[in-house]
Design an enzyme around this catalytic site. Structure first.
Site, PDB file in Angstrom:
ATOM      1  N   SER A  70       3.592   0.464  -3.593  1.00 41.62           N
ATOM      2  CA  SER A  70       3.485   1.559  -2.629  1.00 41.62           C
ATOM      3  C   SER A  70       4.285   1.348  -1.364  1.00 41.62           C
ATOM      4  CB  SER A  70       2.015   1.766  -2.248  1.00 41.62           C
ATOM      5  OG  SER A  70       1.485   0.578  -1.688  1.00 41.62           O
ATOM      6  N   CYS A  71       4.377   0.105  -0.885  1.00 43.41           N
ATOM      7  CA  CYS A  71       4.879  -0.057   0.477  1.00 43.41           C
ATOM      8  C   CYS A  71       6.184  -0.816   0.583  1.00 43.41           C
ATOM      9  CB  CYS A  71       3.832  -0.740   1.343  1.00 43.41           C
ATOM     10  SG  CYS A  71       3.527  -2.459   0.883  1.00 43.41           S
ATOM     11  N   GLY A  72       6.663  -1.456  -0.461  1.00 40.88           N
ATOM     12  CA  GLY A  72       7.946  -2.134  -0.337  1.00 40.88           C
ATOM     13  C   GLY A  72       7.837  -3.466   0.369  1.00 40.88           C
ATOM     14  N   THR A 131       4.668  -4.385  -2.967  1.00 44.81           N
ATOM     15  CA  THR A 131       3.731  -3.661  -3.811  1.00 44.81           C
ATOM     16  C   THR A 131       4.396  -2.392  -4.294  1.00 44.81           C
ATOM     17  OG1 THR A 131       2.756  -2.259  -2.112  1.00 44.81           O
ATOM     18  CG2 THR A 131       1.878  -4.488  -2.307  1.00 44.81           C
ATOM     19  N   CYS A 184       6.549  -5.063   2.757  1.00 50.62           N
ATOM     20  CA  CYS A 184       5.518  -5.154   3.785  1.00 50.62           C
ATOM     21  C   CYS A 184       5.415  -6.558   4.366  1.00 50.62           C
ATOM     22  CB  CYS A 184       4.164  -4.763   3.203  1.00 50.62           C
ATOM     23  SG  CYS A 184       4.105  -3.077   2.584  1.00 50.62           S
TER      24      CYS A 184
END
Length: 280
Positions: free
Chosen positions: A120-122, A118, A124
């Site tokens: 935001s989080c890479g 995503t 995940c």
């Protein structure tokens, strides 16, 4: 800016003046990009990853992702990389097809290890911390580069001055490659921190600049484990961030022999590892 931005109508409210007006605002675009990777031959290559990104520099994003995940080691490992038609109407070309060289093993596509990233989080979706601790081909610990503290202190302003889309949206991260003397050699922006890093590293792959010895990477947000790993995979001896690093980022930087700088703001900074490379 093309598809990197879009316009929306908003209601602007002034709480102090109890007034509201309608106006248009420029937003950073966020769209999915599917990466299909495999050997040459008939048939469609298998999807490896889907990431939410700001459209633009998509081939660099794919090359950087494949390099930092250890799937390729250089531009020679890729025969072709091209944008392809997707299923949307009208077509948005949100698919990159990468053909690997004959001697490059195709990546695993087991559903338990497939990447879904995503903005935001890479990474995940990876199964465990062991799956993301990819070993670099480059020995950054032996890189003798040093950077003056005054040069480091100037870099955030230089990066910010080069952020064209951020100026219009205020919603993008940036990653910049700098020489030890402070010259900006490459910059990419994206709604995702990890995508911005992959894009600028992918540019370096395409330009056959790897390993990035004697250079440093500056990111506009925080320094995570993932971004530290990506810098290591590209042969970067230094990673600097305007915000905080995580514990895993500091641990990995120490393991790799990298210099990790955080809270690079104004004239001050914290050097978490490799302080011998920062000269006062």
């Amino acid at each position: 800016m093309g598809r990197a931005t879009d316009r929306r109508t908003v209601v602007r409210i002034d709480a102090k003046g109890a007034a509201s007006t309608r106006r248009t605002d420029t937003l950073a675009a966020e769209e999915p990009l599917e990466m299909r990777v495999g050997p040459a031959g008939p048939g469609r290559r298998k999807p490896l990853a889907v990431t939410m990104r700001t459209p633009g520099d998509d081939l660099d994003l794919a090359l950087g992702f494949l390099l930092t995940e250890g799937i390729i080691g250089s531009a020679d490992d890729v025969v072709t990389a091209q944008l392809c038609a997707g299923a949307e109407t009208p077509n948005t070309y949100n698919v990159v097809d990468v053909v690997l060289a004959a001697d490059v093993p195709p990546p695993e596509t087991d559903p338990t290890r497939n990447f879904y990233t995503t903005s935001s989080c890479g990474v995940c979706g990876k199964a465990s911390i062991d799956a993301v601790r990819t070993r670099s081909r480059f020995d950054v610990a032996g890189d003798p580069v040093t950077v003056a503290a005054g040069v480091l202190a100037d870099l955030p302003d230089r990066l910010r001055a080069a952020q064209r889309v951020f100026d219009r949206t205020g919603g993008l991260h940036a990653a910049g490659l700098f020489t030890a003397s402070g010259d900006l050699v490459g910059i990419r922006e994206d709604v995702g921190r990890h995508n911005a890093v992959d894009k600028v590293i992918g540019w370096a792959v395409r330009e056959r600049r790897l390993p990035l010895a004697g250079h440093l990477l500056l990111v506009s947000g925080r320094a995570s484990f993932e971004l530290t790993q990506k810098a290591w995979m590209a042969g970067l001896p230094m990673l600097a961030a305007v915000s905080a690093p995580s514990t895993l980022a500091a641990d990995l930087a120490a393991e790799a022999g990298m210099t990790l700088v955080g809270f690079l703001r104004g004239a001050t900074m914290n050097v978490y590892t490799g302080a011998e490379r920062v000269k006062s």
